[in-house]
Design an enzyme around this catalytic site. Structure first.
Site, PDB file in Angstrom:
ATOM      1  N   GLU A 203      -0.760  -3.271  10.474  1.00  0.00           N
ATOM      2  CA  GLU A 203      -2.195  -3.262  10.104  1.00  0.00           C
ATOM      3  C   GLU A 203      -2.979  -4.012  11.207  1.00  0.00           C
ATOM      4  O   GLU A 203      -3.709  -4.815  10.864  1.00  0.00           O
ATOM      5  CB  GLU A 203      -2.365  -3.587   8.970  1.00  0.00           C
ATOM      6  CG  GLU A 203      -1.593  -2.869   7.497  1.00  0.00           C
ATOM      7  CD  GLU A 203      -2.096  -3.269   6.216  1.00  0.00           C
ATOM      8  OE1 GLU A 203      -2.717  -4.421   6.141  1.00  0.00           O
ATOM      9  OE2 GLU A 203      -1.588  -2.520   5.465  1.00  0.00           O
ATOM     10  N   GLU A 392       3.707   1.807   3.740  1.00  0.00           N
ATOM     11  CA  GLU A 392       3.263   0.939   2.414  1.00  0.00           C
ATOM     12  C   GLU A 392       2.547   2.049   1.427  1.00  0.00           C
ATOM     13  O   GLU A 392       1.605   2.661   1.939  1.00  0.00           O
ATOM     14  CB  GLU A 392       2.373  -0.038   2.727  1.00  0.00           C
ATOM     15  CG  GLU A 392       3.001  -1.418   3.208  1.00  0.00           C
ATOM     16  CD  GLU A 392       2.337  -2.389   3.578  1.00  0.00           C
ATOM     17  OE1 GLU A 392       1.284  -2.717   2.932  1.00  0.00           O
ATOM     18  OE2 GLU A 392       2.526  -3.244   4.566  1.00  0.00           O
TER      19      GLU A 392
END
Length: 487
Positions: A203, A392
């Site tokens: 991320e 995720e």
């Protein structure tokens, strides 16, 4: 904190836009239904897993030679963490990893995504390695394999060694990128005899903007937009250097790729014009990181929009950044943008999200199951990848413990059931999604929310460290057993 900013709000400049057990699962709840027939399941060999990250679960922040990270310092700034907690103890996974691996096995998962704590291996980020840190990950990997669980390793999940922030300005400096490449080489040399899949940075869209742009994540800085864009470029360069390091120092056959909280775009209405608009939007909204990684160039629209704030770069850097990857990891939770076709600008128009849009108990976590259908479908086309992993996906919930000691998290089951049904729709149409990692194995330290937000399949009492399976753990076990969403 939750009223100030959403967990996965993205930088506007990222593209063109203005993340001890109480007992086994109850057998009656967990008994899988008969496997479905025909095309009503996920592909054979689909990877089912779950995930955590080092700072969120390990604890033991000052044990066995681990150095401080930027999060160890940040959590001690008054007001930064919603409930005032830290990751000092977290889930005590550093000492309880065998118990936690038993939880993974109980679910039927055959894969576990975890991150290595950079300051546990290199207390100062570089220099002399810490052998006790490596010992922990050797034990962790061996225990996973012993239980038939494949380790999927993430090199960086935000716990940058504080020494690198102090000495070089962290990701503001190319020096940190080079040191990250050296760290990646060290990990690859010592763990890829057993670890076959490596994620580079987790991320970038979150830790760059939140940490250096608006200051609500570590290291808590609010820098000008030009600096933020340059830092994002540096993180892309670090990714490329890590890919090259894994290629050069890992065992033959080791696979490597990014894990990014893609700025998720979907057509507001499924028409050819809107689908094309969503495709353009997905590319341009992610032009500052994923697109340059996958294509080796910044789009003209991105550079025009950034103007004088555009990152400085060389052709040699772009070549490193776009080092070929083996897969694309996408962290997908909520729709960021519903778009329609437009004759103006780049050919798409993001629509405003109504206040009444449904969401989980985190305001940012909108419930848009179609997102996990459209984003991989469009990403495979845009970036010509034949291997996508949902690195995720999951949901927070209120997760109240009832008088019978159970957690009936039907809200989380609703979320997962609908998202997995849309993911199954995608794979049935040939979208190359090869696996899914549910966030998270267990409740943990949820960054700026502290211990207030619970994403786990297992409830954690952070006073006693007792893990208790939620009803969603039985749901996920059933999905894995059937290899189907279970709608």
């Amino acid at each position: 904190m939750s009223n100030k900013v959403s967990r996965r709000r993205f930088a506007k400049i990222a593209g063109l836009s203005a993340a001890g057990m109480t007992g086994a699962l109850d057998a009656a709840e967990a008994k899988p239904a008969r496997p479905p027939r025909g095309g009503s399941s996920f592909p054979s060999g689909f990877v089912w897993g779950t995930a955590t990250s080092s700072y969120q679960v390990e604890g033991a922040v000052d044990e066995d030679g681990r150095g401080p990270s930027i999060w160890d310092k940040f959590v001690r700034i008054p007001g930064k963490i919603e409930d005032g907690t830290t990751g000092d103890r977290a889930n005590e996974h550093y000492h309880r990893y065998k118990e936690d691996i038993a939880l993974i096995k109980e679910l039927g998962c055959r894969a576990y995504r975890f991150s290595v704590a950079w300051p546990r291996l290199f207390p100062d980020g570089d220099g002399k390695p810490n052998p006790k840190g490596l010992d922990f990950y050797n034990r962790l990997v061996d225990e996973l394999l012993k239980n038939g669980i494949e380790p999927w390793l993430t090199l960086y999940h935000w716990d940058l060694p504080q020494s690198l922030e102090d000495r070089f300005g962290g990701w503001r400096s190319m020096e940190t990128c080079k040191i990250f490449g050296d760290y990646a080489a060290y990990v690859a040399e010592r763990l890829t005899d057993r670890v076959r899949n490596v994620f580079t940075l987790n991320e970038s869209g979150r830790f760059v903007y939140f940490g250096y742009g608006i200051g609500i994540d570590a290291p808590g800085l609010t820098l000008p937009q030009a600096d933020v864009n340059q830092i994002r470029h540096n993180s892309a360069l670090a990714h490329g250097l890590a890919v090259q390091a894994v290629r050069a120092h890992g065992r033959r056959g080791t696979r490597v790729g990014p894990a990014e909280n893609v700025d998720a775009c979907a057509p507001a209405i499924d028409t050819p014009e809107n689908v094309r608009a969503a495709e353009i939007a997905l590319r341009e909204m992610n032009a500052g990181y994923l697109n340059v990684i996958m294509t080796g160039r910044y789009t003209d629209a991105f550079l025009k929009f950034a103007g004088p704030n555009a990152p400085k770069f060389t052709d040699a850097e772009l070549k490193i950044i776009s080092s070929p990857v083996d897969f694309l990891g996408l962290n997908i939770y909520a729709p960021q943008n519903y778009v329609v076709a437009s004759d103006e600008g780049a050919g798409f128009m993001p629509l405003p999200i109504p206040k009444s849009f449904p969401h989980m108990n985190s305001d940012w976590l909108r419930v848009g199951p179609e997102t996990i259908y459209w984003v991989p479908k469009l990403a495979a086309k845009i970036w010509k990848t034949d291997a996508i992993y949902i690195s995720e996906n999951g949901a927070s919930g209120d997760d109240a413990v009832t008088p019978d000691g159970k957690i009936y998290d039907t809200d989380r089951i609703m979320y997962l059931r609908n998202y997995l049904a849309q993911l199954q729709r995608a794979t049935s149409e040939g979208v190359p999604v090869r696996g899914y990692f549910l966030w998270s194995l267990m409740d943990n330290f949820e960054w700026v929310y502290g211990l207030n937000k619970r994403f786990g399949l297992y409830h954690v009492n952070f006073d006693t460290q007792v893990r208790t399976p939620k009803l969603s753990a039985s749901f996920y076990r059933n999905v894995i057993a059937k290899n189907a969403a279970g709608v």
